[in-house]
Design a protein around this motif. Structure first.
Motif, PDB file in Angstrom:
ATOM      1  N   GLY A  51     -15.986  -6.324  17.542  1.00 45.18           N
ATOM      2  CA  GLY A  51     -15.073  -5.815  16.527  1.00 45.18           C
ATOM      3  C   GLY A  51     -15.828  -5.276  15.317  1.00 45.18           C
ATOM      4  N   ILE A  52     -15.306  -4.231  14.744  1.00 45.88           N
ATOM      5  CA  ILE A  52     -15.920  -3.634  13.568  1.00 45.88           C
ATOM      6  C   ILE A  52     -14.808  -3.319  12.567  1.00 45.88           C
ATOM      7  CG2 ILE A  52     -15.868  -1.280  14.485  1.00 45.88           C
ATOM      8  CD1 ILE A  52     -18.617  -0.894  13.116  1.00 45.88           C
ATOM      9  N   THR A  53     -15.105  -3.552  11.302  1.00 44.85           N
ATOM     10  CA  THR A  53     -14.125  -3.307  10.248  1.00 44.85           C
ATOM     11  C   THR A  53     -14.768  -2.450   9.176  1.00 44.85           C
ATOM     12  OG1 THR A  53     -13.216  -5.503  10.648  1.00 44.85           O
ATOM     13  CG2 THR A  53     -12.517  -4.410   8.657  1.00 44.85           C
ATOM     14  N   ARG A  54     -14.027  -1.443   8.713  1.00 46.94           N
ATOM     15  CA  ARG A  54     -14.489  -0.580   7.628  1.00 46.94           C
ATOM     16  C   ARG A  54     -13.464  -0.628   6.501  1.00 46.94           C
ATOM     17  NH1 ARG A  54     -18.808  -1.241   9.300  1.00 46.94           N
ATOM     18  NH2 ARG A  54     -19.861   0.074  10.763  1.00 46.94           N
ATOM     19  N   PHE A  55     -13.967  -0.702   5.289  1.00 49.24           N
ATOM     20  CA  PHE A  55     -13.116  -0.744   4.106  1.00 49.24           C
ATOM     21  C   PHE A  55     -13.417   0.490   3.272  1.00 49.24           C
ATOM     22  CE2 PHE A  55     -13.969  -5.029   5.475  1.00 49.24           C
ATOM     23  CZ  PHE A  55     -12.715  -5.605   5.471  1.00 49.24           C
ATOM     24  N   SER A  56     -12.385   1.227   2.906  1.00 49.36           N
ATOM     25  CA  SER A  56     -12.575   2.418   2.084  1.00 49.36           C
ATOM     26  C   SER A  56     -11.464   2.512   1.047  1.00 49.36           C
ATOM     27  CB  SER A  56     -12.609   3.674   2.956  1.00 49.36           C
ATOM     28  OG  SER A  56     -11.425   3.773   3.719  1.00 49.36           O
ATOM     29  N   GLU A  57     -11.740   3.277   0.008  1.00 48.66           N
ATOM     30  CA  GLU A  57     -10.753   3.456  -1.049  1.00 48.66           C
ATOM     31  C   GLU A  57      -9.598   4.290  -0.500  1.00 48.66           C
ATOM     32  OE1 GLU A  57     -10.673   5.857  -5.153  1.00 48.66           O
ATOM     33  OE2 GLU A  57     -12.283   4.368  -4.998  1.00 48.66           O
ATOM     34  N   GLY A  58      -8.399   3.878  -0.815  1.00 46.20           N
ATOM     35  CA  GLY A  58      -7.208   4.596  -0.366  1.00 46.20           C
ATOM     36  C   GLY A  58      -6.890   5.766  -1.277  1.00 46.20           C
ATOM     37  N   SER A  59      -5.647   6.213  -1.224  1.00 48.89           N
ATOM     38  CA  SER A  59      -5.211   7.356  -2.019  1.00 48.89           C
ATOM     39  C   SER A  59      -5.217   7.046  -3.515  1.00 48.89           C
ATOM     40  CB  SER A  59      -3.814   7.784  -1.577  1.00 48.89           C
ATOM     41  OG  SER A  59      -2.914   6.689  -1.687  1.00 48.89           O
ATOM     42  N   GLU A  60      -5.105   5.780  -3.868  1.00 50.93           N
ATOM     43  CA  GLU A  60      -5.166   5.345  -5.264  1.00 50.93           C
ATOM     44  C   GLU A  60      -6.262   4.296  -5.388  1.00 50.93           C
ATOM     45  OE1 GLU A  60      -1.352   4.090  -6.797  1.00 50.93           O
ATOM     46  OE2 GLU A  60      -0.346   5.349  -5.318  1.00 50.93           O
ATOM     47  N   LYS A  61      -6.698   4.033  -6.612  1.00 51.05           N
ATOM     48  CA  LYS A  61      -7.781   3.068  -6.846  1.00 51.05           C
ATOM     49  C   LYS A  61      -7.390   1.658  -6.413  1.00 51.05           C
ATOM     50  CE  LYS A  61     -10.463   5.976  -9.113  1.00 51.05           C
ATOM     51  NZ  LYS A  61     -11.647   6.504  -8.522  1.00 51.05           N
ATOM     52  N   ARG A  62      -6.098   1.329  -6.481  1.00 55.41           N
ATOM     53  CA  ARG A  62      -5.649  -0.030  -6.153  1.00 55.41           C
ATOM     54  C   ARG A  62      -5.352  -0.221  -4.667  1.00 55.41           C
ATOM     55  NH1 ARG A  62       0.236  -0.344  -6.456  1.00 55.41           N
ATOM     56  NH2 ARG A  62       0.951   1.781  -6.695  1.00 55.41           N
ATOM     57  N   ILE A  63      -5.566   0.818  -3.877  1.00 57.44           N
ATOM     58  CA  ILE A  63      -5.309   0.759  -2.436  1.00 57.44           C
ATOM     59  C   ILE A  63      -6.638   0.715  -1.685  1.00 57.44           C
ATOM     60  CG2 ILE A  63      -4.272   1.954  -0.467  1.00 57.44           C
ATOM     61  CD1 ILE A  63      -2.179   1.013  -2.437  1.00 57.44           C
ATOM     62  N   THR A  64      -6.733  -0.173  -0.711  1.00 60.78           N
ATOM     63  CA  THR A  64      -7.890  -0.228   0.185  1.00 60.78           C
ATOM     64  C   THR A  64      -7.412   0.027   1.599  1.00 60.78           C
ATOM     65  OG1 THR A  64      -9.140  -1.754  -1.200  1.00 60.78           O
ATOM     66  CG2 THR A  64      -9.700  -1.720   1.130  1.00 60.78           C
ATOM     67  N   ARG A  65      -8.065   0.950   2.266  1.00 56.21           N
ATOM     68  CA  ARG A  65      -7.762   1.225   3.671  1.00 56.21           C
ATOM     69  C   ARG A  65      -8.687   0.370   4.530  1.00 56.21           C
ATOM     70  NH1 ARG A  65      -6.652   6.457   7.223  1.00 56.21           N
ATOM     71  NH2 ARG A  65      -7.516   5.665   9.174  1.00 56.21           N
ATOM     72  N   ILE A  66      -8.083  -0.366   5.460  1.00 54.14           N
ATOM     73  CA  ILE A  66      -8.839  -1.217   6.365  1.00 54.14           C
ATOM     74  C   ILE A  66      -8.737  -0.629   7.765  1.00 54.14           C
ATOM     75  CG2 ILE A  66      -9.082  -3.542   7.308  1.00 54.14           C
ATOM     76  CD1 ILE A  66      -7.483  -4.510   4.827  1.00 54.14           C
ATOM     77  N   ASP A  67      -9.881  -0.262   8.336  1.00 54.66           N
ATOM     78  CA  ASP A  67      -9.939   0.257   9.701  1.00 54.66           C
ATOM     79  C   ASP A  67     -10.582  -0.795  10.587  1.00 54.66           C
ATOM     80  OD1 ASP A  67      -9.293   3.345   9.781  1.00 54.66           O
ATOM     81  OD2 ASP A  67     -10.416   2.995   7.926  1.00 54.66           O
ATOM     82  N   VAL A  68      -9.942  -1.078  11.721  1.00 55.82           N
ATOM     83  CA  VAL A  68     -10.472  -2.050  12.678  1.00 55.82           C
ATOM     84  C   VAL A  68     -10.640  -1.338  14.012  1.00 55.82           C
ATOM     85  CG1 VAL A  68     -10.048  -4.221  13.885  1.00 55.82           C
ATOM     86  CG2 VAL A  68      -9.339  -3.973  11.513  1.00 55.82           C
ATOM     87  N   GLY A  69     -11.811  -1.494  14.608  1.00 60.53           N
ATOM     88  CA  GLY A  69     -12.073  -0.856  15.893  1.00 60.53           C
ATOM     89  C   GLY A  69     -12.894  -1.755  16.799  1.00 60.53           C
TER      90      GLY A  69
END
Length: 161
Positions: A51-69
């Motif tokens: 499993g791999i997880t990536r964390f990136s900034e979302g459309s706003e500063k208070r949003i975090t996008r979490i991708d799991v693959g």
């Protein structure tokens, strides 16, 4: 009467500090977002073997996008299909952190004890936030079974949900 004044002063001081730290200043969300994503990367960058997880900034500063693959599911072009979710870091982790900071700073104890309590409290709140993040990653794995990262039984599904 002195106890009531001390208690009232503590409550008022805690409220003022909390309101100041939760004011809608964008740099608060940006700073905590970076901290949240770095802690998430340290704890969950790779998990359960493949499993791999990536964390990136979302459309706003208070949003975090979490991708799991799943690394074993790379396609011919070395592209990885991921399941993702947006999470609001302000409500998820920043507000509990600010609450602990406000309560500790407002407490009527010597500064040496405040500093020790602040470090211990921040450590414990961060552990709690990372536990909640782990549950969110497990929930994402459960919602997208094609990831093939975990096999959940009925009881485990109920617990995760």
């Amino acid at each position: 009467m002195s106890r009531y004044k001390t208690l009232l002063f503590f409550v008022l001081k805690a409220i003022v500090i909390y309101v100041f730290l939760t004011a809608p200043f964008p740099f608060y969300d940006e700073m905590y977002g970076k901290f949240y994503r770095s802690c998430g990367k340290i704890c969950f960058d790779k998990f359960h073997g493949k499993g791999i997880t990536r964390f990136s900034e979302g459309s706003e500063k208070r949003i975090t996008r979490i991708d799991v693959g799943n690394i074993s599911q790379l396609d011919a072009n070395n592209q990885l299909k991921t399941a993702w979710v947006n999470t609001e870091t302000r409500g998820f982790g920043y507000l509990p952190t600010v609450l602990i900071i406000s309560l500790v700073i407002a407490s009527p104890v010597p500064w040496r004890r405040k500093i020790i309590a602040l470090f211990a409290g921040l450590f414990l709140v961060t552990l709690f936030v990372m536990f909640r993040l782990w549950l969110q990653i497990l929930y994402l794995c459960e919602q997208f079974p094609w990831l093939n990262l975990y096999q959940f039984g009925e009881t485990e599904k109920k617990i995760i949900e």
